[in-house]
Design a protein around this motif. Sequence first.
Motif, PDB file in Angstrom:
ATOM      1  N   VAL A  25      -2.393 -11.758  -1.024  1.00 30.96           N
ATOM      2  CA  VAL A  25      -1.219 -11.440  -0.206  1.00 30.96           C
ATOM      3  C   VAL A  25      -0.256 -12.611  -0.344  1.00 30.96           C
ATOM      4  O   VAL A  25      -0.547 -13.718   0.122  1.00 30.96           O
ATOM      5  CB  VAL A  25      -1.599 -11.211   1.260  1.00 30.96           C
ATOM      6  CG1 VAL A  25      -0.356 -10.892   2.088  1.00 30.96           C
ATOM      7  CG2 VAL A  25      -2.618 -10.086   1.379  1.00 30.96           C
ATOM      8  N   ARG A  26       0.870 -12.366  -0.971  1.00 30.78           N
ATOM      9  CA  ARG A  26       1.805 -13.445  -1.283  1.00 30.78           C
ATOM     10  C   ARG A  26       2.999 -13.395  -0.341  1.00 30.78           C
ATOM     11  O   ARG A  26       3.596 -12.345  -0.127  1.00 30.78           O
ATOM     12  CB  ARG A  26       2.276 -13.324  -2.738  1.00 30.78           C
ATOM     13  CG  ARG A  26       2.979 -14.560  -3.270  1.00 30.78           C
ATOM     14  CD  ARG A  26       3.320 -14.385  -4.722  1.00 30.78           C
ATOM     15  NE  ARG A  26       4.330 -13.356  -4.931  1.00 30.78           N
ATOM     16  CZ  ARG A  26       4.707 -12.898  -6.115  1.00 30.78           C
ATOM     17  NH1 ARG A  26       4.136 -13.357  -7.196  1.00 30.78           N
ATOM     18  NH2 ARG A  26       5.632 -11.972  -6.208  1.00 30.78           N
ATOM     19  N   HIS A  27       3.337 -14.554   0.204  1.00 33.83           N
ATOM     20  CA  HIS A  27       4.542 -14.720   1.030  1.00 33.83           C
ATOM     21  C   HIS A  27       5.382 -15.805   0.365  1.00 33.83           C
ATOM     22  O   HIS A  27       5.217 -16.993   0.643  1.00 33.83           O
ATOM     23  CB  HIS A  27       4.174 -15.118   2.456  1.00 33.83           C
ATOM     24  CG  HIS A  27       3.389 -14.093   3.199  1.00 33.83           C
ATOM     25  ND1 HIS A  27       3.971 -13.063   3.914  1.00 33.83           N
ATOM     26  CD2 HIS A  27       2.042 -13.916   3.332  1.00 33.83           C
ATOM     27  CE1 HIS A  27       3.041 -12.320   4.466  1.00 33.83           C
ATOM     28  NE2 HIS A  27       1.851 -12.812   4.128  1.00 33.83           N
ATOM     29  N   ILE A  59      -6.341  -6.649  -6.401  1.00 34.38           N
ATOM     30  CA  ILE A  59      -5.140  -6.055  -5.813  1.00 34.38           C
ATOM     31  C   ILE A  59      -4.193  -7.180  -5.419  1.00 34.38           C
ATOM     32  O   ILE A  59      -4.587  -8.113  -4.705  1.00 34.38           O
ATOM     33  CB  ILE A  59      -5.484  -5.192  -4.581  1.00 34.38           C
ATOM     34  CG1 ILE A  59      -6.466  -4.091  -4.962  1.00 34.38           C
ATOM     35  CG2 ILE A  59      -4.226  -4.598  -3.964  1.00 34.38           C
ATOM     36  CD1 ILE A  59      -7.004  -3.320  -3.784  1.00 34.38           C
ATOM     37  N   GLY A  60      -2.966  -7.085  -5.896  1.00 35.71           N
ATOM     38  CA  GLY A  60      -1.944  -8.068  -5.554  1.00 35.71           C
ATOM     39  C   GLY A  60      -0.872  -7.451  -4.695  1.00 35.71           C
ATOM     40  O   GLY A  60      -0.259  -6.450  -5.081  1.00 35.71           O
ATOM     41  N   LEU A  61      -0.615  -8.031  -3.519  1.00 35.42           N
ATOM     42  CA  LEU A  61       0.381  -7.538  -2.574  1.00 35.42           C
ATOM     43  C   LEU A  61       1.419  -8.628  -2.317  1.00 35.42           C
ATOM     44  O   LEU A  61       1.117  -9.820  -2.382  1.00 35.42           O
ATOM     45  CB  LEU A  61      -0.265  -7.135  -1.248  1.00 35.42           C
ATOM     46  CG  LEU A  61      -1.424  -6.139  -1.296  1.00 35.42           C
ATOM     47  CD1 LEU A  61      -1.990  -5.932   0.096  1.00 35.42           C
ATOM     48  CD2 LEU A  61      -0.980  -4.816  -1.889  1.00 35.42           C
ATOM     49  N   GLU A  62       2.629  -8.186  -2.008  1.00 33.97           N
ATOM     50  CA  GLU A  62       3.701  -9.117  -1.656  1.00 33.97           C
ATOM     51  C   GLU A  62       4.318  -8.678  -0.338  1.00 33.97           C
ATOM     52  O   GLU A  62       4.880  -7.595  -0.229  1.00 33.97           O
ATOM     53  CB  GLU A  62       4.784  -9.174  -2.733  1.00 33.97           C
ATOM     54  CG  GLU A  62       5.889 -10.165  -2.407  1.00 33.97           C
ATOM     55  CD  GLU A  62       6.935 -10.251  -3.505  1.00 33.97           C
ATOM     56  OE1 GLU A  62       7.852 -11.081  -3.382  1.00 33.97           O
ATOM     57  OE2 GLU A  62       6.836  -9.479  -4.479  1.00 33.97           O
ATOM     58  N   ARG A  63       4.155  -9.498   0.691  1.00 31.40           N
ATOM     59  CA  ARG A  63       4.662  -9.242   2.039  1.00 31.40           C
ATOM     60  C   ARG A  63       4.323  -7.818   2.495  1.00 31.40           C
ATOM     61  O   ARG A  63       5.205  -7.013   2.783  1.00 31.40           O
ATOM     62  CB  ARG A  63       6.171  -9.458   2.099  1.00 31.40           C
ATOM     63  CG  ARG A  63       6.597 -10.910   1.882  1.00 31.40           C
ATOM     64  CD  ARG A  63       8.087 -11.081   2.107  1.00 31.40           C
ATOM     65  NE  ARG A  63       8.481 -12.470   1.973  1.00 31.40           N
ATOM     66  CZ  ARG A  63       8.900 -13.016   0.843  1.00 31.40           C
ATOM     67  NH1 ARG A  63       8.963 -12.288  -0.246  1.00 31.40           N
ATOM     68  NH2 ARG A  63       9.239 -14.290   0.785  1.00 31.40           N
ATOM     69  N   VAL A 101       2.513  -3.196  -3.151  1.00 34.20           N
ATOM     70  CA  VAL A 101       1.555  -3.394  -4.238  1.00 34.20           C
ATOM     71  C   VAL A 101       2.303  -3.879  -5.479  1.00 34.20           C
ATOM     72  O   VAL A 101       3.128  -3.163  -6.048  1.00 34.20           O
ATOM     73  CB  VAL A 101       0.784  -2.099  -4.551  1.00 34.20           C
ATOM     74  CG1 VAL A 101      -0.174  -2.318  -5.711  1.00 34.20           C
ATOM     75  CG2 VAL A 101       0.024  -1.621  -3.316  1.00 34.20           C
ATOM     76  N   VAL A 102       2.033  -5.107  -5.879  1.00 36.57           N
ATOM     77  CA  VAL A 102       2.643  -5.661  -7.089  1.00 36.57           C
ATOM     78  C   VAL A 102       1.820  -5.292  -8.317  1.00 36.57           C
ATOM     79  O   VAL A 102       2.367  -4.899  -9.350  1.00 36.57           O
ATOM     80  CB  VAL A 102       2.780  -7.188  -6.965  1.00 36.57           C
ATOM     81  CG1 VAL A 102       3.366  -7.781  -8.242  1.00 36.57           C
ATOM     82  CG2 VAL A 102       3.636  -7.557  -5.768  1.00 36.57           C
ATOM     83  N   ALA A 103       0.520  -5.404  -8.201  1.00 40.81           N
ATOM     84  CA  ALA A 103      -0.377  -5.058  -9.299  1.00 40.81           C
ATOM     85  C   ALA A 103      -1.742  -4.738  -8.703  1.00 40.81           C
ATOM     86  O   ALA A 103      -2.192  -5.392  -7.762  1.00 40.81           O
ATOM     87  CB  ALA A 103      -0.486  -6.192 -10.313  1.00 40.81           C
ATOM     88  N   ALA A 104      -2.381  -3.716  -9.254  1.00 39.19           N
ATOM     89  CA  ALA A 104      -3.722  -3.332  -8.806  1.00 39.19           C
ATOM     90  C   ALA A 104      -4.478  -2.787 -10.005  1.00 39.19           C
ATOM     91  O   ALA A 104      -3.957  -1.939 -10.745  1.00 39.19           O
ATOM     92  CB  ALA A 104      -3.653  -2.297  -7.685  1.00 39.19           C
ATOM     93  N   ALA A 105      -5.677  -3.277 -10.209  1.00 38.82           N
ATOM     94  CA  ALA A 105      -6.474  -2.845 -11.359  1.00 38.82           C
ATOM     95  C   ALA A 105      -7.950  -2.966 -11.016  1.00 38.82           C
ATOM     96  O   ALA A 105      -8.348  -3.720 -10.123  1.00 38.82           O
ATOM     97  CB  ALA A 105      -6.146  -3.680 -12.593  1.00 38.82           C
ATOM     98  N   VAL A 106      -8.749  -2.186 -11.748  1.00 40.42           N
ATOM     99  CA  VAL A 106     -10.200  -2.225 -11.621  1.00 40.42           C
ATOM    100  C   VAL A 106     -10.762  -2.746 -12.937  1.00 40.42           C
ATOM    101  O   VAL A 106     -10.336  -2.317 -14.027  1.00 40.42           O
ATOM    102  CB  VAL A 106     -10.771  -0.839 -11.281  1.00 40.42           C
ATOM    103  CG1 VAL A 106     -12.293  -0.863 -11.294  1.00 40.42           C
ATOM    104  CG2 VAL A 106     -10.260  -0.379  -9.921  1.00 40.42           C
TER     105      VAL A 106
END
Length: 378
Positions: free
Chosen positions: A153-155, A77-81, A42-47
Amino acid sequence: MATFLPSRPSRPLLGARRQRRAVDVVPDVAPRPVEPAPRSSVVAAAVYDDGVRTAAYDNLAETFSALRSRPGGMAWIGLERPDESELTSLAREFDLHPLAIEDAIQAHQRPKIERYGDTLFVVLRAARYLDDAEEVEFGELHVFVGPDFVVTVRHGASPDLAAVRSRLEADREMLSRGPEAVLYAILDSVVDGYAPVVAGLDHDIDEIESDVWGGAPDVSRRIYELSREVIDFQRAVRPEQSLCASLAKGADKYGVDPELQAYLRDVADHLTEAADRIEVFRAALRDILTVAATLVAQRQNEEMKHLSEVSIRQGEEVKKISGWAAILFAPTLVGTVYGMNFDAMPELDWAYGYPAALVAMLAVSVGLFGVFRWKRWI
């Protein structure tokens, strides 16, 4: 209607008493080493509520709980790999399709857009130009867009989604338009990142042109490598044109805000411009490769011509040397014959033998000189 049964008083089990007793007699042992916590992607997550961020979180569970407690809110929600377990948690919470989850885990997908019920699954190919290495680096971004959530989802290192989030959070009116606004902002950021790549490739092509006319030895390899980068860039840009066309059709069908449709048209224009420049680059590289091959062929012909001229000159010199060697060999042969000192040689007692030998030497030499002159050896 649900019924509730009265609870019975609990009684400790025999096994439990035995377990406690066993613990009392177990000698002290060394504590187990504490395993490190698993890495969170989780790089960044906010509501967000009406375009305003209510809170930020560092794990998925808290984000899910906050979104449930705010009807009408939106989670970003921002995810990285991420690993499979995190994507599985997202799939359960937002009812994501298994095929989309499989694509997000495996990565290496071409740009595309898929609709699974109320959820859009978008794959984008980001690119950035590395000035030091003078090459293009590609990244992959998967975006899930639902009625009340956006999951990225970032790769790869690009694009810079933190800048996209900051820009949208500063524009409450745009962010209040919902998940579609986030998707268009991300798409706009990816496409805007193509401009430095186009400028970098244009600069590389100018350098290659100078190297071609300058006769650089490794220019053909550099042309090939740059051609591969241009082709990879085209594979990222061309499908996204179809992606934008699909989004435009969906915008009309699902009644997307007209302001967002205007942003989408602007993104499509930038993609068209990038695609046109890529075609120009490919044509230029083909022409440069043709010119480089022609120049190499010309240089090879000139080298072969020079070698042929040298070989001809060497042949002429060899003929001259051979002619003079033959001329000089004739007197030597005559002198050698009369230098054997045999008693039965009639010319030894001849009064004109010595002048006759000299005349014979001179005659043979002059005769050979005339022949070689006639043959243009001398």
